[in-house]
Design a protein around this motif. Sequence first.
Motif, short mmCIF file in Angstrom:
data_model
loop_
_atom_site.label_atom_id
_atom_site.label_comp_id
_atom_site.label_asym_id
_atom_site.label_seq_id
_atom_site.Cartn_x
_atom_site.Cartn_y
_atom_site.Cartn_z
N ARG A 26 -13.45 42.28 -14.09
CA ARG A 26 -14.85 41.32 -14.02
C ARG A 26 -15.26 41.22 -12.48
O ARG A 26 -14.59 41.90 -11.10
N ILE A 27 -16.62 40.58 -12.17
CA ILE A 27 -17.54 40.52 -10.69
C ILE A 27 -16.56 39.20 -9.98
O ILE A 27 -17.43 38.15 -11.55
N ILE A 28 -16.80 38.95 -9.00
CA ILE A 28 -15.93 37.54 -8.36
C ILE A 28 -17.17 37.64 -7.51
O ILE A 28 -17.40 35.88 -8.00
N LYS A 29 -17.82 38.31 -7.13
CA LYS A 29 -18.71 37.60 -6.31
C LYS A 29 -19.88 38.99 -5.23
O LYS A 29 -19.19 40.03 -5.75
N VAL A 54 -23.71 39.26 -15.24
CA VAL A 54 -23.46 40.59 -16.04
C VAL A 54 -22.53 39.64 -16.39
O VAL A 54 -21.61 39.41 -18.09
N HIS A 55 -21.72 38.31 -16.55
CA HIS A 55 -20.88 37.72 -17.04
C HIS A 55 -21.07 36.52 -17.86
O HIS A 55 -20.44 36.17 -18.47
N SER A 56 -22.36 36.26 -18.22
CA SER A 56 -23.47 35.15 -18.93
C SER A 56 -22.31 35.57 -20.29
O SER A 56 -22.41 36.47 -21.39
N THR A 424 -26.74 46.92 -20.84
CA THR A 424 -26.67 46.78 -19.04
C THR A 424 -27.35 46.18 -18.16
O THR A 424 -28.06 46.48 -18.65
N THR A 425 -26.57 45.43 -17.69
CA THR A 425 -26.80 44.90 -16.23
C THR A 425 -27.31 46.42 -15.27
O THR A 425 -26.26 47.12 -15.26
#
Length: 683
Positions: A26-29, A54-56, A424-425
């Motif tokens: 997961r991307i946090i920031k 990304v995590h929508s 992908t994004t």
Amino acid sequence: MTIVRATCAHDCPDMCSLQVEVEGDRIIKVSGDPEQPFTAGFACAKVNRDAELVHSPERLTTPLRRVGPKGAGQFAPISWDAALDEITSRWQSIIAECGPLALLGYAYSAHQGQMNRHMVNGLFHALGTSRLQAGTVCDTCCEAAWDATVGPVGGTDPEAVVDSDLIIAWGCDLMAVNVHFWAKLDGARKAGAKVIVIDPRRSRTAASADWHLPIRIGTDAALAIGIVHILARDGLCDRAYIDENTLGFAQWERDVVPRFPPERVAGITGLAVADIERLAAMYGAAKRSFIRLGEGMTRLAHGGQSLRAVAVLPAITGAYGRRGGGALLAAASSMEFNFSAVRKPPSGPAQTRLINHSLLGRDLLELRDPPLRGLFVAANNPAVTCPDAGKVRAGLAREDLFTVVHDPFLTDTALFADIVLPSTTYLETADFYRSYGSYYMQFSRAAVAPQGEVWSNFKLAQALAQRMGVTDPVFRMSEEEILPEFFKGAAGAVAQIDPADLLSGKAVKVPMPDAQDFRTPSGKLEIFSQTLADQGLAPLPDWEPDAQEEADARDWPLRLLTAPSYFQPHTSFSGVAFLRQREGKPYCILHPDDAAKRGLQDGAKVRLFNDRATIGLMLKVADDIPPGVILVPGQRPGAEGVDGTVNMLCTDRLTDMGEGACYQSTFLDVAAWDVAVAAAAMG
């Protein structure tokens, strides 16, 4: 937690270098990379939310097959193998029945770099299909006009703005589309430079500038020529620079410039004579004036003439010859990569049929010999973004058109697809990026693994190439293997760059000279263009009223102005709920006088209409625009509650140069929303 270097792939001139904080998968920031000098450690408010992109929860995660009517959004999940088998089988059948010209691949900028974009284009080139004449919805007019005047070369280095003594944002809302340039010019401003904005609307940039000139839409050429008239009258032309570095000034000064005295220019532009005189005096006194050119002024019938006239100005004062002086439209032409290594693999034909990006709807409905039977859309949303979008949707609704859409989200275009593939994004794939608003390039690897079952354009195009029997080596190479191919045969300053230096993930800058280079046939800035004369176009920058626009204005009292919004400039940001909420419901802006005439109140839903379409938007009443104009910021999809899209109203007429879109040559009216009337108008 790890920190990964990345590059923003959204269609924006700044091309931010990013730092991405990752925990597990997961991307946090997402934030700016402080080691990149131009973007300088900060990203815009939109990109700062790209972890949410990304995590929508709205993202597509598996391939889909249509099970209901086109446009209804009824799909069932299928496997990747099943999807690829069906695509391959249908394409092979279409080619066997109609030939490869019946297929069209549609890949443009969106949220991808050069590899993911051009690998798709390369696949369709190798198959010998019809080819998208890309960019006519955006920049082909301004590019054609710039090339005819300055040549196919980048403009002034934006980082040189710190040495400028006058900055003009001409038709460019820097805070919306070029925020890092806005940050850079602050240094020049503190040193005494003034910032002028020439724009029909009072944008945030205009409100923050030292002076805003609210020019009438489509009259930029008249103002530019009027400035030259005053400079020549008052002895403020740098005639030594003109004689050495330009072609055609004497003829222009004799035949065109005298027709634009301040009084006439005031009548054309809506500006006061005193303001025109003051602007010319300030420009003539500056030695290192910097004009940041916006593309919006060219998205109308005579847009090419507008750009040409403004682009000539720095030559008249000699500003092109000094660091910090000149003009910048785009930087890309001075970064001459060998993108054809991917975009045009050798197995493809030298020539093929071109489909104008702006005329997609017309061609989907009317093209013959053969008609388009198969369409592949990658990371784009033509049902929203193309002019006369109603025609596009009618074409997409054809039952005999086999459509594949590859996108992170179920877009308005995807609703019409037979097969929808999850994409992908940019943060989930490797790619190479080249800025078009500065002179930086960067190679970035994926920050996180692809979410769910999503594939990149790169991976998908290579898989389809293998299934379709395409054998060019590029379809078996990795991103790291392709990167050096872009530099083989590269010209100009790019040839000095070692592609191995990019593998660290850091941005690399192409060195640029302080003085503007001219790459026209004459080697000079061409005020007189023989190239345009040979095309039957006016060879000297000029302004004349447009007969079709005048006729449309008699029938429809409001002129459309479109511009990027601050949080939803285009639909690739619509997957972030926070940004949708921050922007608010899709809206238009009308001057208080025009609203009062129609009995319309701020906050009401209204009906925008002309003889092409009717759409519904929320109304904001404000004096940010002049009377007679209606502003629609951003391009919003139907999923956000808008009835239709603004481009349904837009003509598919083409510009004077570059065959570009004429969004701002659209005329319409607005009225209170009436459900029955709107439903009847919308069919």
